[in-house]
Design a protein around this motif. Structure first.
Motif, PDB file in Angstrom:
ATOM      1  N   PRO A   1       0.815  -1.207   0.000  1.00  0.00           N
ATOM      2  CA  PRO A   1       0.000   0.000   0.000  1.00  0.00           C
ATOM      3  C   PRO A   1       0.849   1.258   0.000  1.00  0.00           C
ATOM      4  CG  PRO A   1      -0.058  -1.111   2.133  1.00  0.00           C
ATOM      5  CD  PRO A   1       0.599  -2.047   1.174  1.00  0.00           C
ATOM      6  N   GLY A   2       0.272   2.349  -0.539  1.00  0.00           N
ATOM      7  CA  GLY A   2       1.018   3.593  -0.681  1.00  0.00           C
ATOM      8  C   GLY A   2       0.983   4.441   0.562  1.00  0.00           C
ATOM      9  N   GLY A   3       1.345   5.735   0.400  1.00  0.00           N
ATOM     10  CA  GLY A   3       1.451   6.628   1.538  1.00  0.00           C
ATOM     11  C   GLY A   3       2.894   6.774   1.964  1.00  0.00           C
ATOM     12  N   ARG A   4       3.226   7.928   2.557  1.00  0.00           N
ATOM     13  CA  ARG A   4       4.612   8.184   2.916  1.00  0.00           C
ATOM     14  C   ARG A   4       5.136   7.159   3.915  1.00  0.00           C
ATOM     15  NH1 ARG A   4       7.837  10.387   6.614  1.00  0.00           N
ATOM     16  NH2 ARG A   4       9.718  11.470   5.879  1.00  0.00           N
ATOM     17  N   THR A   5       4.346   6.858   4.936  1.00  0.00           N
ATOM     18  CA  THR A   5       4.789   5.896   5.940  1.00  0.00           C
ATOM     19  C   THR A   5       5.065   4.536   5.308  1.00  0.00           C
ATOM     20  OG1 THR A   5       3.544   7.021   7.683  1.00  0.00           O
ATOM     21  CG2 THR A   5       4.153   4.735   8.083  1.00  0.00           C
ATOM     22  N   ALA A   6       4.168   4.115   4.407  1.00  0.00           N
ATOM     23  CA  ALA A   6       4.361   2.835   3.731  1.00  0.00           C
ATOM     24  C   ALA A   6       5.584   2.865   2.836  1.00  0.00           C
ATOM     25  CB  ALA A   6       3.119   2.479   2.919  1.00  0.00           C
ATOM     26  N   ARG A   7       5.822   4.006   2.164  1.00  0.00           N
ATOM     27  CA  ARG A   7       7.001   4.101   1.288  1.00  0.00           C
ATOM     28  C   ARG A   7       8.289   4.031   2.091  1.00  0.00           C
ATOM     29  NH1 ARG A   7       3.740   8.004  -1.287  1.00  0.00           N
ATOM     30  NH2 ARG A   7       4.880   9.718  -0.288  1.00  0.00           N
ATOM     31  N   VAL A   8       8.296   4.673   3.255  1.00  0.00           N
ATOM     32  CA  VAL A   8       9.479   4.620   4.121  1.00  0.00           C
ATOM     33  C   VAL A   8       9.722   3.180   4.569  1.00  0.00           C
ATOM     34  CG1 VAL A   8      10.399   5.265   6.382  1.00  0.00           C
ATOM     35  CG2 VAL A   8       9.372   7.009   4.906  1.00  0.00           C
ATOM     36  N   ARG A   9       8.648   2.512   4.996  1.00  0.00           N
ATOM     37  CA  ARG A   9       8.792   1.122   5.447  1.00  0.00           C
ATOM     38  C   ARG A   9       9.304   0.240   4.318  1.00  0.00           C
ATOM     39  NH1 ARG A   9       4.890  -3.477   5.785  1.00  0.00           N
ATOM     40  NH2 ARG A   9       5.682  -4.907   7.395  1.00  0.00           N
ATOM     41  N   THR A  10       8.761   0.405   3.127  1.00  0.00           N
ATOM     42  CA  THR A  10       9.206  -0.390   1.989  1.00  0.00           C
ATOM     43  C   THR A  10      10.679  -0.160   1.697  1.00  0.00           C
ATOM     44  OG1 THR A  10       7.018  -0.436   0.960  1.00  0.00           O
ATOM     45  CG2 THR A  10       8.908  -0.774  -0.485  1.00  0.00           C
ATOM     46  N   ALA A  11      11.101   1.105   1.692  1.00  0.00           N
ATOM     47  CA  ALA A  11      12.502   1.430   1.411  1.00  0.00           C
ATOM     48  C   ALA A  11      13.429   0.823   2.459  1.00  0.00           C
ATOM     49  CB  ALA A  11      12.684   2.938   1.339  1.00  0.00           C
ATOM     50  N   VAL A  12      13.029   0.907   3.719  1.00  0.00           N
ATOM     51  CA  VAL A  12      13.877   0.393   4.799  1.00  0.00           C
ATOM     52  C   VAL A  12      13.939  -1.131   4.756  1.00  0.00           C
ATOM     53  CG1 VAL A  12      14.056   0.153   7.314  1.00  0.00           C
ATOM     54  CG2 VAL A  12      13.550   2.391   6.299  1.00  0.00           C
ATOM     55  N   LEU A  13      12.810  -1.782   4.509  1.00  0.00           N
ATOM     56  CA  LEU A  13      12.823  -3.240   4.463  1.00  0.00           C
ATOM     57  C   LEU A  13      13.622  -3.762   3.277  1.00  0.00           C
ATOM     58  CD1 LEU A  13       9.174  -4.178   5.511  1.00  0.00           C
ATOM     59  CD2 LEU A  13      11.225  -4.021   6.927  1.00  0.00           C
ATOM     60  N   GLU A  14      13.515  -3.085   2.136  1.00  0.00           N
ATOM     61  CA  GLU A  14      14.321  -3.492   0.981  1.00  0.00           C
ATOM     62  C   GLU A  14      15.799  -3.277   1.263  1.00  0.00           C
ATOM     63  OE1 GLU A  14      12.732  -1.327  -2.301  1.00  0.00           O
ATOM     64  OE2 GLU A  14      11.013  -2.674  -2.563  1.00  0.00           O
ATOM     65  N   ALA A  15      16.132  -2.183   1.950  1.00  0.00           N
ATOM     66  CA  ALA A  15      17.530  -1.935   2.312  1.00  0.00           C
ATOM     67  C   ALA A  15      18.027  -2.979   3.301  1.00  0.00           C
ATOM     68  CB  ALA A  15      17.668  -0.532   2.902  1.00  0.00           C
ATOM     69  N   ALA A  16      17.162  -3.369   4.234  1.00  0.00           N
ATOM     70  CA  ALA A  16      17.544  -4.405   5.195  1.00  0.00           C
ATOM     71  C   ALA A  16      17.798  -5.735   4.490  1.00  0.00           C
ATOM     72  CB  ALA A  16      16.447  -4.569   6.248  1.00  0.00           C
ATOM     73  N   GLU A  17      16.969  -6.054   3.497  1.00  0.00           N
ATOM     74  CA  GLU A  17      17.202  -7.267   2.710  1.00  0.00           C
ATOM     75  C   GLU A  17      18.559  -7.209   2.026  1.00  0.00           C
ATOM     76  OE1 GLU A  17      14.266  -8.321  -0.101  1.00  0.00           O
ATOM     77  OE2 GLU A  17      12.622  -8.438   1.341  1.00  0.00           O
ATOM     78  N   ASP A  18      18.851  -6.078   1.384  1.00  0.00           N
ATOM     79  CA  ASP A  18      20.131  -5.918   0.694  1.00  0.00           C
ATOM     80  C   ASP A  18      21.292  -6.131   1.660  1.00  0.00           C
ATOM     81  OD1 ASP A  18      18.803  -5.342  -1.660  1.00  0.00           O
ATOM     82  OD2 ASP A  18      18.968  -3.170  -1.423  1.00  0.00           O
ATOM     83  N   ALA A  19      21.175  -5.520   2.830  1.00  0.00           N
ATOM     84  CA  ALA A  19      22.261  -5.613   3.809  1.00  0.00           C
ATOM     85  C   ALA A  19      22.422  -7.043   4.314  1.00  0.00           C
ATOM     86  CB  ALA A  19      21.988  -4.666   4.971  1.00  0.00           C
TER      87      ALA A  19
ATOM     88  N   ARG B   1      21.300   3.228   3.236  1.00  0.00           N
ATOM     89  CA  ARG B   1      20.919   2.524   2.013  1.00  0.00           C
ATOM     90  C   ARG B   1      19.512   2.922   1.552  1.00  0.00           C
ATOM     91  NH1 ARG B   1      23.519  -2.753   1.131  1.00  0.00           N
ATOM     92  NH2 ARG B   1      25.221  -3.087   2.618  1.00  0.00           N
ATOM     93  N   ALA B   2      18.618   3.108   2.522  1.00  0.00           N
ATOM     94  CA  ALA B   2      17.230   3.436   2.196  1.00  0.00           C
ATOM     95  C   ALA B   2      17.032   4.924   1.921  1.00  0.00           C
ATOM     96  CB  ALA B   2      16.316   3.007   3.337  1.00  0.00           C
ATOM     97  N   GLU B   3      18.088   5.717   2.162  1.00  0.00           N
ATOM     98  CA  GLU B   3      18.006   7.171   2.014  1.00  0.00           C
ATOM     99  C   GLU B   3      16.897   7.730   2.903  1.00  0.00           C
ATOM    100  OE1 GLU B   3      17.628   7.967  -2.170  1.00  0.00           O
ATOM    101  OE2 GLU B   3      19.713   7.441  -2.585  1.00  0.00           O
ATOM    102  N   VAL B   4      16.918   7.264   4.142  1.00  0.00           N
ATOM    103  CA  VAL B   4      15.959   7.681   5.156  1.00  0.00           C
ATOM    104  C   VAL B   4      16.747   8.169   6.362  1.00  0.00           C
ATOM    105  CG1 VAL B   4      14.182   6.832   6.750  1.00  0.00           C
ATOM    106  CG2 VAL B   4      14.198   6.050   4.383  1.00  0.00           C
ATOM    107  N   GLY B   5      16.199   9.125   7.086  1.00  0.00           N
ATOM    108  CA  GLY B   5      16.894   9.645   8.253  1.00  0.00           C
ATOM    109  C   GLY B   5      17.140   8.571   9.304  1.00  0.00           C
TER     110      GLY B   5
END
Length: 209
Positions: A9-27, A44-48
């Protein structure tokens, strides 16, 4: 066990979660659980960093959320009407996931994490409970059709399908191919037909009626 490719699902909070989880997978794939660091994941997620630390707080909590997401994105079970085909589909799905360069590395890292982190272990248990419960009805339906003894434990049958595949991945360099998956499914099916997964009868009750 693999993801279905469904859009989160979309939304800023969801986008942040998606970016962080994908970065965690990469790591996890690159450096494993021992090298997983919230600050590196934020980079990696380009998040604060404060966002990551505030929402997850620990590596174990982040991994738990990643496993929750993986369960939500997992493919549904097969519905072929044949227990043999359903179990074969399950075995092939597990084998494909574990043989995949990214997914296989990710699951190895998660298993290592679960051995030393309580949050990760609890999340892993929830993940596999959800996946087994997704597939167990194919065994229950076979029992209802009279293909298996009426007291067959459906959860144990599903576990028996994937157990040799995980053992092979963790203990040998041998490939996980369709032939290996089919053999695991056939062994579990044969054992189920032979009554190996019948629930123990209550004390004083004759299991043969």
């Amino acid at each position: 066990m693999t993801t279905s490719g469904m859009q989160r699902p979309g939304g800023r909070t969801a986008r942040v979660r998606t970016a962080v989880l994908e970065a965690a997978e990469d790591a996890l794939v690159e450096v494993g659980f021992a090298g997983l660091d919230l600050g590196d994941v934020a980079r990696r997620a380009e998040v604060g960093r404060t966002t990551v630390y505030r929402r997850w707080g620990s590596v174990g909590a982040l991994l738990a959320d990643l496993l929750t997401d993986m369960a939500e994105q997992s493919l549904p079970r097969a519905r072929t009407g044949s227990l043999a085909e359903d179990l074969r589909a399950n075995a092939r799905l597990v084998a494909r996931t574990l043989a995949d360069p990214r997914q296989g590395a990710l699951f190895r890292a998660v298993l290592v994490a679960a051995a030393c982190d309580r949050d990760a272990a609890e999340a892993l248990h929830r993940f596999y409970r959800a996946r087994v419960e997704e597939w167990a009805p194919c065994v229950t339906e076979a029992v209802d059709r009279g293909e298996l003894p009426p007291d067959t434990d459906s959860v144990e049958v599903v576990r028996a399908v994937s157990a040799p595949l995980y053992y092979r991945m963790l203990t040998t360099p041998d490939p996980l191919d369709e032939a290996t998956a089919d053999r695991a499914a056939a062994a579990a099916l044969a054992a189920a037909h032979a009554g190996a997964f019948r629930r123990p009868a209550p004390r004083g009750v004759d299991p043969e009626g």
